[in-house]
Design a protein around this motif. Structure first.
Motif, PDB file in Angstrom:
ATOM      1  N   PRO A   1       0.796  -1.234   0.000  1.00  0.00           N
ATOM      2  CA  PRO A   1       0.000   0.000   0.000  1.00  0.00           C
ATOM      3  C   PRO A   1       0.823   1.277   0.000  1.00  0.00           C
ATOM      4  N   GLY A   2       2.072   1.224   0.483  1.00  0.00           N
ATOM      5  CA  GLY A   2       2.892   2.437   0.529  1.00  0.00           C
ATOM      6  C   GLY A   2       3.266   2.929  -0.856  1.00  0.00           C
ATOM      7  N   THR A   3       3.803   2.021  -1.679  1.00  0.00           N
ATOM      8  CA  THR A   3       4.149   2.387  -3.052  1.00  0.00           C
ATOM      9  C   THR A   3       2.913   2.802  -3.826  1.00  0.00           C
ATOM     10  N   ALA A   4       1.809   2.092  -3.611  1.00  0.00           N
ATOM     11  CA  ALA A   4       0.563   2.406  -4.325  1.00  0.00           C
ATOM     12  C   ALA A   4       0.105   3.830  -4.037  1.00  0.00           C
ATOM     13  N   ALA A   5       0.162   4.221  -2.764  1.00  0.00           N
ATOM     14  CA  ALA A   5      -0.256   5.574  -2.394  1.00  0.00           C
ATOM     15  C   ALA A   5       0.702   6.618  -2.970  1.00  0.00           C
ATOM     16  N   ALA A   6       2.007   6.347  -2.900  1.00  0.00           N
ATOM     17  CA  ALA A   6       2.996   7.293  -3.433  1.00  0.00           C
ATOM     18  C   ALA A   6       2.838   7.451  -4.940  1.00  0.00           C
ATOM     19  N   LEU A   7       2.587   6.352  -5.632  1.00  0.00           N
ATOM     20  CA  LEU A   7       2.398   6.415  -7.079  1.00  0.00           C
ATOM     21  C   LEU A   7       1.155   7.206  -7.461  1.00  0.00           C
ATOM     22  N   GLU A   8       0.137   7.092  -6.636  1.00  0.00           N
ATOM     23  CA  GLU A   8      -1.085   7.866  -6.907  1.00  0.00           C
ATOM     24  C   GLU A   8      -0.775   9.357  -6.899  1.00  0.00           C
ATOM     25  N   GLY A   9       0.028   9.788  -5.924  1.00  0.00           N
ATOM     26  CA  GLY A   9       0.412  11.198  -5.876  1.00  0.00           C
ATOM     27  C   GLY A   9       1.320  11.579  -7.023  1.00  0.00           C
ATOM     28  N   ALA A  10       2.231  10.677  -7.409  1.00  0.00           N
ATOM     29  CA  ALA A  10       3.162  10.966  -8.503  1.00  0.00           C
ATOM     30  C   ALA A  10       2.436  11.095  -9.843  1.00  0.00           C
ATOM     31  N   ARG A  11       1.497  10.216 -10.084  1.00  0.00           N
ATOM     32  CA  ARG A  11       0.765  10.246 -11.367  1.00  0.00           C
ATOM     33  C   ARG A  11       0.040  11.572 -11.572  1.00  0.00           C
TER      34      ARG A  11
END
Length: 365
Positions: free
Chosen positions: A194-204
């Protein structure tokens, strides 16, 4: 006193009968005394066990998703350092070994043991949440940290930074270094975490507003060697890679070593506070002027805050649903404040551990 033979014979007969009876029962006066001493000893032991149990005020379990790198080793060392301050604490640590099924079973075991609180770093939000919700429903305090959970009913308190915000800030920095255009690759942690998933959401959200092309995404398991292999494959696939977005310093370091091995220039890169990444910058930034980095730390001391929070909750104190941690930001401007040139690459620099303990930490990459 018997003087004749018949009297002596009677006495001898009685003595022989007594000897036979003693042998048959396996007892003696000494044995009876010994058995009595054993019983007393057992009673003493039982009293000690009872006293020990009554001395335990807090029973806290920790379900660690895995312990396969030095960040987890430092986090555990900080947790044990903090737990030593509470002699009335019983701390049960279970390692999920990167296996979602095992972590579910570990949490079930802690529920069965009727712990007062469960600390957890989840391997998967979807798979772990139902079991954690079961713990919450039974009155167990659940404190989730490091990696967020989607279901607010599956935990009592979350301790950690805003992972989505971290991802956004990494992306904004990388976009600024590339003037809003170019080809990048994205390297994450463990699959589905879930950590990478949340960070990627912000990056996208940032990349979609730019002319940056995300050529590929790969899970690198937060492991330097694996990241190097993955990056070498990406280098062979894409002729031009202008930057690397990563949520882990080990991964970023592995990617940089792959670029060096392939005789490619080092490029702007993101990650967390892995000492090896900082040391690579000091070694190569003059040779590669475009090589810069942006680190947003992942504090290894957050386990200390989680344990403190667990004890507060057990004592009936109220806390915020989300205890936000403020990670440090490291770039070339302040690298000298944080780099540990005398320590190994795999150390994370946002730590509360003294250097003598850090020197004992090994890399379980």
């Amino acid at each position: 006193m018997c003087r004749d033979w018949s009297c002596r014979k009677k006495r001898l007969t009685i003595i022989l009968v007594l000897i036979v009876l003693i042998n048959l029962t396996g007892c003696s006066l000494f044995q009876f005394e010994s058995k009595s001493a054993i019983d007393l000893k057992k009673d003493d032991q039982a009293k000690k066990v009872s006293l020990n149990r009554s001395f335990i005020k807090y029973r806290v379990g920790f379900s660690n998703g895995f312990s396969g790198n030095s960040w987890r080793a430092q986090m555990l060392a900080s947790l044990k350092q903090e737990s030593a301050k509470y002699p009335e604490l019983e701390l049960i640590i279970l390692d999920g070994q990167g296996n979602i099924g095992k972590q579910v079973n570990d949490i079930e075991s802690l529920i069965t043991q009727q712990v007062d609180a469960i600390m957890v770093i989840p391997t998967s939000t979807d798979a772990i949440s139902p079991t954690l919700k079961k713990a919450v429903d039974k009155g167990i305090k659940v404190i989730n940290f490091n990696l967020p959970l989607d279901d607010p009913d599956s935990y009592t308190v979350y301790v950690g930074p805003d992972e989505k915000e971290k991802g956004r800030r990494w992306a904004e920095w990388l976009s600024s270094k590339l003037d809003g255009k170019g080809n990048i690759v994205v390297l994450g942690g463990m699959p589905g975490n879930p950590g990478t998933a949340a960070a990627l959401e912000g990056a996208r959200e940032v990349f979609q507003k730019s002319d940056i092309t995300v050529c590929a995404y790969r899970d690198a398991y937060w492991q330097e060697d694996r990241a190097k292999e993955i990056m070498l494959d990406l280098i062979n696939t894409y002729d031009q890679i202008d930057g690397v977005w990563s949520d882990g310093g080990q991964v970023a370091t592995g990617a940089l070593k792959a670029l060096l091995a392939a005789n490619r220039p080092l490029v702007p890169i993101t990650g967390d506070d892995y000492n090896g990444l900082l040391k690579m910058y000091m070694t190569y930034h003059q040779q590669y002027p475009k090589f810069e980095f942006a680190v947003i730390s992942s504090p290894t001391w957050q386990s200390k805050i989680v344990l403190q929070t667990a004890i507060k909750l057990i004592n009936g104190e109220k806390t915020d649903k989300w205890i936000k941690l403020k990670p440090i930001i490291i770039t070339k401007e302040n690298i000298q404040q944080y780099i540990k040139t005398e320590l190994e690459d795999y150390i994370f620099v946002d730590t509360d551990l003294p250097d003598d303990i850090l020197k004992k930490i090994t890399n379980n990459n």
